[in-house]
Design an enzyme around this catalytic site. Structure first.
Site, short mmCIF file in Angstrom:
data_model
loop_
_atom_site.label_atom_id
_atom_site.label_comp_id
_atom_site.label_asym_id
_atom_site.label_seq_id
_atom_site.Cartn_x
_atom_site.Cartn_y
_atom_site.Cartn_z
N LYS A 215 8.97 4.02 -0.52
CA LYS A 215 7.49 3.46 -0.77
C LYS A 215 6.92 4.03 -2.05
CE LYS A 215 3.17 2.12 -0.35
NZ LYS A 215 2.95 0.89 -0.35
N CYS A 269 -2.95 2.65 -5.38
CA CYS A 269 -1.62 2.96 -4.62
C CYS A 269 -0.79 3.33 -6.19
CB CYS A 269 -0.90 1.67 -4.37
SG CYS A 269 -1.98 0.90 -3.00
#
Ligand code: SAJ
Length: 433
Positions: A215, A269
């Site tokens: 991720k 993010c």
């Protein structure tokens, strides 16, 4: 979890990922209890309404709440599967803060029973899923914990990051492939079984640490590539070149695909996750750290260049086009466009106008600056300088005839046909970079 019945699911955290996930899982026929720390959020969802904006989410939540499949609560309760989707911010020195994750795990521990599956979805530094395992071992000595017992464990623990794009969340939640990392291979298999209930993409089993790193790597990869584009834009600017023309030509090479420069990288993010890798390996990450610096530095480059342009045209009215962190969404958090516009508004006050079709009011930092919100038509009629900060479709579609004679600083490259020309008001000018 019995194989003949859909599991009862508890989703902890009802934000941008947790709520859509809870709703999609409920749509698949599972009973879902969503947990949030905010009474307001809980009440809103229990009325069948939503507190965040996401395409088609309102109708879905309304439907699953109406069918009794999704309920919201402040308190965790017994379930077969627990999904943790809470924020993982970073601290003042960019160190990851996993306290919300651990608090969520602590709230789950007392209700854990044999057969349960616990899945962490929050973006997390490598090793966080093992921290959850250790916390369960400490709080529930009565349970056999995976990775810490030779016997068949009582529960399964896994990590499965979300990788959905705001604006496409419901689609991507079901269609994207998922990396599912177990504390043990058995844990991964159990978690894969859960995701297969609602995911049409492939569910790929791996170990928890690899899934956690995957991720972070995905978002760091994008950040580094955007940094390359942003650095190019500054270099091209210095050399008097149009960066968009150079990128367009370079991308005709079959193995070159340069991303788009912009006023910096926003959102919660891509500008955050690379720091989690840096924090784990501070001396081995010069590239990732530098990319962050380049992308943050681009914001200040844009501010300086816009400032110079406005100062060179005393009295000219300025419209900043866009505040969102990216195109066609109403999310203004950590937005470079917002920072650029607010900085200029504090200096140029009544001369500044803001156009943001996705905002009903201007964010708080514009209060007292004298800058006002106007619509796109007014900006095109009344403003001499147009600063393109977001590539919303509504801006992209403005025809050249309506921009003729304007001074344009196009940080997103949406108007390649804008004539390059002299710097006098009324004469028209296109700046990029
Ligand atoms: N941006 C550029 N140039 C580009 C692409 C993006 O300047 O060529 C800017 C955008 O304007 C924005 C920022 O980068 O300010 C981030 O936008 P984005 O579209 O790249 O990403 P996010 O933050 O909306 O979503 C990302 C996605 N990750 C990747 O594409 C690797 C998404 O799949 C993740 O699920 C999400 O982060 C997340 O939650 O981690």
């Amino acid at each position: 979890m019995k194989s003949d019945k859909k599991p009862d699911v508890c989703v902890v955290g009802l934000g941008y990922i947790g709520l859509p996930t809870a709703a999609i899982v409920a749509r698949s026929g599972c009973r879902v209890r969503g947990i949030d720390v905010s009474q307001k959020v809980v009440d809103t969802i229990n009325r069948g309404e939503i507190h965040i904006e996401e395409v088609d989410l309102d109708g879905l939540v309304h439907a699953v709440v109406g069918r009794g499949l999704l309920t919201a609560s402040l308190e965790v309760a017994s379930a077969d599967v627990f999904v943790i989707a809470v924020p993982t911010p970073f601290g003042p020195n960019h160190e990851p803060d996993v306290s919300y994750v651990l608090t969520a795990a602590r709230s789950i521990a007392p209700v854990l029973k044999q057969g349960d599956i616990v899945i962490l979805e929050s973006t997390s530094p490598v090793g966080t899923t093992e921290q959850i395992r250790d916390l369960f071992a400490e709080m529930r000595p009565d349970l056999k914990i995976p990775g810490l017992t030779r016997d068949t464990p009582d529960v399964s623990i896994a990590y499965c990051p979300e990788r959905v794009l705001p604006g496409r969340i419901l689609h991507e939640l079901t269609e994207n492939d998922r990396s599912i990392g177990g504390i043990t291979p058995r844990c991964a298999r159990k978690a894969v079984g859960f995701y297969k209930i609602f995911v049409r993409g492939q569910c790929i089993a791996t170990d928890a640490r690899s899934a956690e790193m995957t991720k972070l790597v995905e978002n760091a990869y994008r950040d580094v590539n955007i940094a390359f584009a942003n650095e190019l834009s500054i270099v091209a600017d210095r050399m008097g070149l149009d960066v968009w023309e150079v990128i367009k030509l370079a991308n005709r090479h079959p193995r070159v695909n340069i991303l788009s420069p912009g006023p910096g990288v926003g959102g919660h993010c891509i500008a955050v996750d690379p720091w989690f890798i840096v924090a784990s390996a501070p001396t081995e990450t010069p590239l990732i750290r530098t990319a962050r610096g380049v992308n943050d530095g681009k914001i200040h480059h844009v501010i300086a260049k816009a400032d110079e342009l406005i100062a060179a045209h005393p009295g000219a009215r300025v419209a900043a086009l866009g505040l969102a962190f990216k195109a066609n969404i109403d999310d203004f958090r950590e937005s470079p466009a917002r920072l650029v516009a607010a900085t200029l508004a504090r200096k140029y006050r009544e001369r500044m106008s803001i156009v943001e079709p996705y905002a009903t009011v201007l964010p708080r930092e514009f209060e007292g600056t004298g800058a006002t919100q106007i619509d796109l038509d007014e900006a095109l009629e009344e403003c001499d300088i147009l600063l393109v900060l977001v590539d919303h479709d509504a801006f992209r579609q403005v025809p050249l005839a309506e921009r003729a004679g304007k001074i344009v600083y196009d940080t997103r490259g949406i108007w390649p046909d804008q004539p390059k020309g002299g710097a006098e008001v009324g004469e028209g000018l296109r700046l990029v970079g």
